[in-house]
Design a protein around this motif. Structure first.
Motif, PDB file in Angstrom:
ATOM      1  N   THR A   1       0.810  -1.221   0.000  1.00  0.00           N
ATOM      2  CA  THR A   1       0.000   0.000   0.000  1.00  0.00           C
ATOM      3  C   THR A   1       0.846   1.276   0.000  1.00  0.00           C
ATOM      4  O   THR A   1       0.398   2.306  -0.483  1.00  0.00           O
ATOM      5  CB  THR A   1      -0.956   0.054   1.207  1.00  0.00           C
ATOM      6  OG1 THR A   1      -0.178   0.049   2.409  1.00  0.00           O
ATOM      7  CG2 THR A   1      -1.914  -1.115   1.214  1.00  0.00           C
TER       8      THR A   1
ATOM      9  N   CYS B   1       3.570   1.745  -1.592  1.00  0.00           N
ATOM     10  CA  CYS B   1       4.449   1.646  -2.760  1.00  0.00           C
ATOM     11  C   CYS B   1       4.421   2.930  -3.578  1.00  0.00           C
ATOM     12  O   CYS B   1       3.366   3.361  -4.036  1.00  0.00           O
ATOM     13  CB  CYS B   1       3.994   0.473  -3.612  1.00  0.00           C
ATOM     14  SG  CYS B   1       4.675   0.382  -5.257  1.00  0.00           S
ATOM     15  N   PRO B   2       5.571   3.579  -3.749  1.00  0.00           N
ATOM     16  CA  PRO B   2       5.587   4.827  -4.500  1.00  0.00           C
ATOM     17  C   PRO B   2       5.840   4.630  -5.993  1.00  0.00           C
ATOM     18  O   PRO B   2       5.747   5.578  -6.761  1.00  0.00           O
ATOM     19  CB  PRO B   2       6.766   5.573  -3.866  1.00  0.00           C
ATOM     20  CG  PRO B   2       7.700   4.486  -3.450  1.00  0.00           C
ATOM     21  CD  PRO B   2       6.879   3.246  -3.204  1.00  0.00           C
ATOM     22  N   SER B   3       6.174   3.410  -6.395  1.00  0.00           N
ATOM     23  CA  SER B   3       6.577   3.229  -7.797  1.00  0.00           C
ATOM     24  C   SER B   3       5.448   2.699  -8.678  1.00  0.00           C
ATOM     25  O   SER B   3       4.563   3.434  -9.071  1.00  0.00           O
ATOM     26  CB  SER B   3       7.819   2.335  -7.869  1.00  0.00           C
ATOM     27  OG  SER B   3       7.601   1.111  -7.198  1.00  0.00           O
ATOM     28  N   ILE B   4       5.455   1.415  -8.993  1.00  0.00           N
ATOM     29  CA  ILE B   4       4.545   0.910 -10.021  1.00  0.00           C
ATOM     30  C   ILE B   4       3.153   0.532  -9.510  1.00  0.00           C
ATOM     31  O   ILE B   4       2.211   0.459 -10.289  1.00  0.00           O
ATOM     32  CB  ILE B   4       5.156  -0.325 -10.743  1.00  0.00           C
ATOM     33  CG1 ILE B   4       5.509  -1.418  -9.737  1.00  0.00           C
ATOM     34  CG2 ILE B   4       6.348   0.081 -11.571  1.00  0.00           C
ATOM     35  CD1 ILE B   4       6.058  -2.683 -10.376  1.00  0.00           C
TER      36      ILE B   4
END
Lengths: 142, 219
Positions: free
Chosen positions: B85, B87-90
């Motif tokens: 949750t 997660c800044p990327s994909i």
């Protein structure tokens, strides 16, 4: 004989058109283009290709009043993230935004020139010096 | 001149027949993963059968703190992915694309989505619930699950998705953005890049093809 005259006139016309576009306009176009690709890498995953955000997880960047009023705070938000609650376009957001610590003031100027002149925003050119000054005011800056 | 015209007609007719033949042939998705042959005796005859890789039995806790097992997916095809949750990327793009899949199949009980959190410490059911709500997920077709590190990373291998805790990666986890399409027999029928709009469209097209396999009268 006529051809060289027309050619000369054409060149003169081109030069005068170029002069119309001020130095800042050219710079703005450069910053905008560079900012677009940086936006895709660092911002677009959450904020969306069109700055539309995602549900109530990530806010949109289409609130032009917010972007305009927070102009001085935007560099800090980009670099150090945001841990405040926000209400944007009547949507409530409380997901913490992670910072992008590796971005240089120059890169932040590119990104903000792109965001500031996309999605309905009209900030004009965001200078690198403006970013450097704003960054000294960040709470998170050590 | 006449002969040439007849020839042309003949070629066009032949093309039509070939085209018609193609249309009758049902498109089938491949079965991915490892496979091996077994021989067994049926009615006194020895027959050889292919055994395909399947997703093994599992049991996780979902966003409502309810136990969800493989049985929940027994009569559905489903799309599985691995995310977290914070997660800044994909992940945001994957979630956004899965939302499109959900919208297309909302209310179709034959279709489910299973998102595994690889952040087994932080992403408790409560955190997953908040994430699902904020994303705008409705109904119970999309399950967000929490499990032990060993269980989640173990099952990621079975889906052939790479996931690993890595402090150098954005957000602290290294993982792949595959959306894995699984059939009603828990066999893997497709893998799609969840960050790529075209591939997600392909996933949805392939889901229709897979669902067609289960229509009455089909094998």
């Amino acid at each position: 004989m006529r051809l060289p005259i027309i050619g000369t006139l054409f060149v003169v016309l081109l030069i005068s058109m170029d002069a119309c576009q001020s130095q800042d306009e050219i710079k703005k176009a450069q910053f905008f283009t560079n900012g677009k690709s940086l936006y895709t890498t660092h911002c677009g995953n959450c904020h969306g290709e069109q700055g539309e955000g995602l549900g109530n997880l990530y806010p949109p960047l289409t609130d032009t009043a917010f972007i305009r009023n927070k102009r001085a705070a935007l560099p800090c938000i980009v670099k150090y993230g945001l841990h405040e609650k926000l209400t944007i376009n009547e949507r409530f957001f409380d997901t913490a935004m992670p910072g992008n610590g590796t971005l240089s003031p120059q890169e932040i100027a590119y990104i903000l020139t792109y965001v500031g002149n996309s999605f309905g925003n009209e900030l004009g050119l965001v200078h690198t010096e403006e970013i450097t000054n704003s960054l000294t005011t960040c709470n998170e800056a050590k | 001149m006449n002969i040439l015209r007849i020839k042309t007609h003949f070629i066009i007719a032949a093309l039509y027949i070939m085209l018609a033949a193609c249309q009758h042939e049902q498109k089938r998705l491949p079965i991915l993963g490892e496979r091996h042959a077994t021989t067994k005796e049926v009615d006194g005859k020895t027959i050889t059968d292919t055994v395909y890789q399947t997703i093994p039995a599992f049991s996780f806790i979902n966003q409502d703190s309810v136990t969800i097992t493989n049985q929940y997916f027994d009569h559905s095809i489903y799309v599985a992915d691995f995310f977290f949750t914070s997660c800044p990327s994909i992940c945001p793009i994957m979630s956004k694309n899965l939302l499109k899949v959900l919208e297309k199949y909302q209310g179709n009980e034959e279709v489910k989505i299973l998102s595994h959190s690889i952040d087994t410490k932080y992403d408790t059911p409560w955190v997953l619930k908040r994430y699902a709500n904020k994303l705008g997920v409705k109904g119970d077709q999309w399950q967000f699950v929490h499990g032990s590190e060993a269980a989640i990373y173990g099952i990621a291998n079975k889906y052939m998705v790479y996931a690993k805790e890595d402090s150098n990666a954005p957000g602290g986890f290294e993982h792949q953005g595959w959306l894995i399409l699984v059939d009603k027999d828990k066999r893997i029928r497709g893998a799609y890049d969840g960050t790529n709009t075209e591939q997600v469209n392909q996933l949805m097209a392939d889901m229709d093809v897979l669902l067609a396999e289960y229509l009455p009268g089909k094998e």
